[in-house]
Design an enzyme around this catalytic site. Sequence first.
Site, PDB file in Angstrom:
ATOM      1  N   LYS A   1       0.908  -1.287  -0.029  1.00 55.72           N
ATOM      2  CA  LYS A   1      -0.038  -0.021  -0.002  1.00 55.72           C
ATOM      3  C   LYS A   1       0.852   1.422  -0.039  1.00 55.72           C
ATOM      4  CE  LYS A   1      -4.196   1.774   2.248  1.00 55.72           C
ATOM      5  NZ  LYS A   1      -4.866   1.341   3.539  1.00 55.72           N
TER       6      LYS A   1
ATOM      7  N   SER B   1      -9.852   1.368   2.175  1.00 58.62           N
ATOM      8  CA  SER B   1      -9.107   2.196   1.650  1.00 58.62           C
ATOM      9  C   SER B   1      -7.902   1.550   0.754  1.00 58.62           C
ATOM     10  CB  SER B   1      -8.239   3.418   2.183  1.00 58.62           C
ATOM     11  OG  SER B   1      -7.422   2.725   3.328  1.00 58.62           O
TER      12      SER B   1
ATOM     13  N   SER C   1     -10.533  -0.972   6.216  1.00 56.47           N
ATOM     14  CA  SER C   1      -9.690  -0.681   5.011  1.00 56.47           C
ATOM     15  C   SER C   1      -9.170  -2.059   4.458  1.00 56.47           C
ATOM     16  CB  SER C   1      -8.860   0.281   5.239  1.00 56.47           C
ATOM     17  OG  SER C   1      -9.214   1.657   5.146  1.00 56.47           O
TER      18      SER C   1
END
Length: 463
Positions: free
Chosen positions: A95, A171, A195
């Site tokens: 990420k 996310s 997320s």
Amino acid sequence: MSDESKRLEQAREFWARPPRQRTLTQLLETYQTGSFGPEQTATVLAERHQALGESASHSIIGRDDTAMSMLATAQQQLKATATSLPLGGVPASIKDLFDETGMTTLAGSRALAGSQPADQDAPALSRLKAAGILHAGRTSMSEFAFSGLGLNPHVGTPPNPFDGERITGGSTSGGAASVAFGLAAATLGSDTGGSLRIPAAFCGLTGFKPSQASVPGDGAFPLSPSLDCIGPIAPSVACCRRLWEVLSDEVADPTPLTRPLTLLVPESELVSEVDADVAADFAALLERLEGLGVRLQRAPVEAIEAAYAINQRGGLVIPEAAAVHHELLAAHEAQYDPLIAERLNGGRDITSSEYLARLWPRTAIQQRFAQQVQDVDAVLMPTVAMRAPRRDLLEQDGALFALLNKRALRNTSVFNYLDASSISIPAPAPQNEEPLGLMLSRPQGQDVALLRVAQALETLLAQ
């Protein structure tokens, strides 16, 4: 056909499979048998990235094929000498909020473009590298991880693997997509309000949010320091367990549970107020589980309701995120996604007394949760109250974005407030049909126990 050509064909066949048929265990066993190795994996992932076009470029936004190929060669040589690492040759995407030596951490935003490159890897990334991963690239994400829907106007929004017109959830949006599309075996992400679990649910994967203290969060751009957790998304519970062992530097008990499971389904808005199709699928699943010998309890859980009530008042994320972004937003608001900037600006109006009124009860509520669920194996709920919405509708309607973002996060965020160990696994579904995400949760610090329960439920559902 030469031996190298055969190995490449076998690698292509492996990476074209659905995620459940290319687990970490299967990949590492394939390496051991010599069907193909890390070098062939690196070649095939580069091919897949090019062939998938925007599905790939909107999922993995930064990758280095040369570096991955060189590392794969080194891993192949280790295999040849019978030396291996726990994740040797496993391609994992990262990420975009984790620090990486020599790179600027953008966290999905243009506002950090002028920041200094990191001088060291985040500990979580460092542990994965030491375990032998192939770095499969940095992934797209909701800007600053501040949305459960996964939109990003700066680098593009990855498509849902079941329906390209729909979102992956956020996310950790690009991370989930990278695993679903066969561009990585697993992804390293974060979870502040859901997320990891939301995109896992929308993409038919497993997402594990461990207790906050189990994995170091240093070197990850913060959203809400009280809630931020680090964890994986991968094809199965066993994959997540293997990754969490590396990330936490702990050993999980892999022994299967042989006794019947006892699961608690809370009687509350979180379960009752879900979309009709989710409610119908969840009810059918509960009936099936009872037929498989699972003991189901249905009762309200006061601590869950208390945490939910605090989140409905705004929770901890918005005021803490507003504090994190106070100076950066003032200087670079024009470079923010307007939907994200609006939410951050709203945090400025929250008084310190209101913030503390939400924070101070937290420890007591966590303790009550542990007491109230001590006689069951886990709490069971739908991970998300809805199926993945269409991307174009969210992009066109700010009010709809705000409404559905809150709805996407409502179930998962309760367990962030509780700092519970929480995992989303997919219920079986017909091929190419989006599965229902099932969320299992246990109190803070009970990560090993939760993984065993999740493994048992996953095994039952495969029958």
